[in-house]
Design an enzyme around this catalytic site. Structure first.
Site, mmCIF file in Angstrom:
data_model
loop_
_atom_site.group_PDB
_atom_site.id
_atom_site.type_symbol
_atom_site.label_atom_id
_atom_site.label_comp_id
_atom_site.label_asym_id
_atom_site.label_seq_id
_atom_site.Cartn_x
_atom_site.Cartn_y
_atom_site.Cartn_z
ATOM 1 N N PRO A 24 0.780 -1.227 0.000
ATOM 2 C CA PRO A 24 0.000 0.000 0.000
ATOM 3 C C PRO A 24 0.818 1.287 0.000
ATOM 4 O O PRO A 24 1.873 1.366 0.638
ATOM 5 C CB PRO A 24 -0.816 -0.103 1.300
ATOM 6 N N ASN A 25 0.292 2.242 -0.726
ATOM 7 C CA ASN A 25 0.816 3.615 -0.811
ATOM 8 C C ASN A 25 2.107 3.748 -1.625
ATOM 9 O O ASN A 25 2.578 4.864 -1.849
ATOM 10 C CB ASN A 25 1.015 4.228 0.594
ATOM 11 N N ARG A 64 4.818 11.168 -1.376
ATOM 12 C CA ARG A 64 5.224 10.839 -0.004
ATOM 13 C C ARG A 64 6.493 11.625 0.342
ATOM 14 O O ARG A 64 7.117 12.215 -0.545
ATOM 15 C CB ARG A 64 5.427 9.319 0.134
ATOM 16 N N TYR A 69 11.580 8.970 0.718
ATOM 17 C CA TYR A 69 11.318 8.119 -0.451
ATOM 18 C C TYR A 69 11.944 8.628 -1.759
ATOM 19 O O TYR A 69 11.811 7.978 -2.779
ATOM 20 C CB TYR A 69 9.805 7.906 -0.598
ATOM 21 N N ASN A 118 7.954 -5.802 -1.362
ATOM 22 C CA ASN A 118 7.967 -4.676 -0.435
ATOM 23 C C ASN A 118 6.544 -4.581 0.116
ATOM 24 O O ASN A 118 5.668 -4.007 -0.526
ATOM 25 C CB ASN A 118 8.358 -3.374 -1.142
ATOM 26 N N ALA A 159 3.470 -0.895 4.605
ATOM 27 C CA ALA A 159 3.018 -0.906 6.008
ATOM 28 C C ALA A 159 2.567 -2.297 6.463
ATOM 29 O O ALA A 159 2.638 -2.612 7.658
ATOM 30 C CB ALA A 159 1.898 0.113 6.202
ATOM 31 N N GLU A 211 12.628 -9.857 0.978
ATOM 32 C CA GLU A 211 11.902 -8.664 1.444
ATOM 33 C C GLU A 211 12.741 -7.426 1.125
ATOM 34 O O GLU A 211 13.956 -7.428 1.372
ATOM 35 C CB GLU A 211 11.691 -8.788 2.960
ATOM 36 N N HIS A 266 12.884 -2.913 1.169
ATOM 37 C CA HIS A 266 12.319 -1.618 1.554
ATOM 38 C C HIS A 266 13.168 -0.519 0.952
ATOM 39 O O HIS A 266 14.399 -0.647 0.890
ATOM 40 C CB HIS A 266 12.300 -1.457 3.078
ATOM 41 N N ARG A 274 13.729 4.345 11.581
ATOM 42 C CA ARG A 274 12.538 5.205 11.620
ATOM 43 C C ARG A 274 11.734 4.957 12.913
ATOM 44 O O ARG A 274 12.292 4.496 13.895
ATOM 45 C CB ARG A 274 11.726 4.962 10.347
#
Ligand code: DQA
Length: 144
Positions: free
Chosen positions: A9-10, A17, A22, A73, A76, A97, A99, A106
Site C-alpha cells: 500500500p501507498n 510521499r 522516499y 515490499n 506498512a 523482502e 524496503h 525510523r
C-alpha cells in the site's frame, strides 16, 4: 523463470510521499527502473502493486502454485500482516523482502517485520537500489 515483484500500500503514491525518505520519484519510474535492471540481468519480472491485503495474498497464492520466486515490499503490511506472512510461507521458491527506506532507522512501530522471519533475506535503506540488490541476490539464489 519469472520473478514476481510485489509492492504494498501507498507505494503507488511515492511521488507525493516524504521525499526526504522516499526520494521524490514516482511509482512508474520505480517500475521502469526495476524492469530495465531486470532486463540487463537477463531476468524476467512481473511488477505489481496493491493497496489491498487480499489482492497481495492472492498473488502470493499464485506464486506458490506456480513455484515463482518473489521480491516483496509489503510497505506498512510489513509490520502487522500475519495473513501476508502466512501466504508467503506457502512459497516453494525464495522470497526476498525489500524496503526503500531503512525501517530500523525510523519510528519504533516500523522496527517489527512479521515477514522477515520467512524471507531468505531483507534488503532495506538503499532506495530503488534495494530492488536491484534483491534482483542480484535472487539471480544468485536461482542459479545455485
Ligand atoms: C516501506 C517502509 C514501511 O515502513 C512503510 O510503511 C512503507 C514503505 C519502504 O519501502 O521503505 O510504506 O516499506
Amino acid at each position: 523463470m519469472k520473478i514476481l515483484v510485489l509492492n504494498g500500500p501507498n507505494l503507488s503514491r511515492l511521488d507525493i510521499r516524504d521525499s526526504a525518505i522516499y526520494g521524490g520519484f514516482s511509482y512508474p519510474q520505480l517500475v521502469d527502473f526495476i524492469e530495465k535492471s531486470a532486463q540487463e540481468r537477463g531476468l524476467e519480472v512481473d511488477v505489481r502493486q496493491s493497496n489491498e491485503e487480499a489482492e497481495i495474498i492472492g498473488w502470493l497464492h499464485e506464486a506458490a502454485d506456480n513455484a515463482m520466486p518473489v521480491i516483496i515490499n509489503p510497505a506498512a503490511f510489513t509490520h502487522y500482516s500475519y495473513a501476508i506472512r502466512d501466504a508467503a510461507e506457502l512459497l516453494k521458491s525464495p522470497l526476498i523482502e525489500v524496503h526503500l527506506s531503512n525501517p530500523m532507522a525510523r519510528e519504533e512501530f516500523r522496527h517489527t517485520s512479521v515477514i522477515s522471519g520467512i524471507a531468505k533475506g531483507t534488503i532495506a535503506g538503499f532506495g530503488p537500489n534495494s530492488y536491484i540488490l534483491a534482483l542480484d541476490a535472487m539471480k544468485t539464489l536461482l542459479h545455485k
